[in-house]
Design a protein around this motif. Sequence first.
Motif, PDB file in Angstrom:
ATOM      1  N   SER A   3       0.752  -1.282   0.081  1.00  0.00           N
ATOM      2  CA  SER A   3       0.169  -0.039  -0.073  1.00  0.00           C
ATOM      3  C   SER A   3       0.905   1.220  -0.082  1.00  0.00           C
ATOM      4  O   SER A   3       1.870   1.487   0.931  1.00  0.00           O
ATOM      5  N   GLU A   6       0.146   3.209   3.368  1.00  0.00           N
ATOM      6  CA  GLU A   6       1.066   2.616   4.354  1.00  0.00           C
ATOM      7  C   GLU A   6       2.274   3.063   4.308  1.00  0.00           C
ATOM      8  O   GLU A   6       3.173   3.372   5.331  1.00  0.00           O
ATOM      9  N   ASN A   9       2.731   6.703   5.244  1.00  0.00           N
ATOM     10  CA  ASN A   9       2.500   6.880   6.774  1.00  0.00           C
ATOM     11  C   ASN A   9       3.820   6.498   7.586  1.00  0.00           C
ATOM     12  O   ASN A   9       4.197   7.074   8.840  1.00  0.00           O
TER      13      ASN A   9
END
Length: 91
Positions: A3, A6, A9
């Motif tokens: 992802s 992700e 992040n």
Amino acid sequence: MESKKEIYNLIPQKYYPKTELIKKGTSLEAILNTIETIGITFPLIAKPDIGLRGSGVKKIDTPEDLKSYTEKADFDYLVQDLIPYPNEIGV
């Protein structure tokens, strides 16, 4: 395949454009409310959260363009501020 959201992040936000994950099936109204709330404006970039070397990446100029992208997207995707630099790199 991982992802993109992700991965973002894990990176300090100052190093990438404002980004929001849009889940498959989210209504256009909800998407427009979300991007307004976080301050993403048109034009913007839409791209699959999990993708392959640019496949599905599109510059979105208007809410109508976003509606068209959303209707065709059978995947989760990201919307991001457009960064108008001539070159881009991926790591």
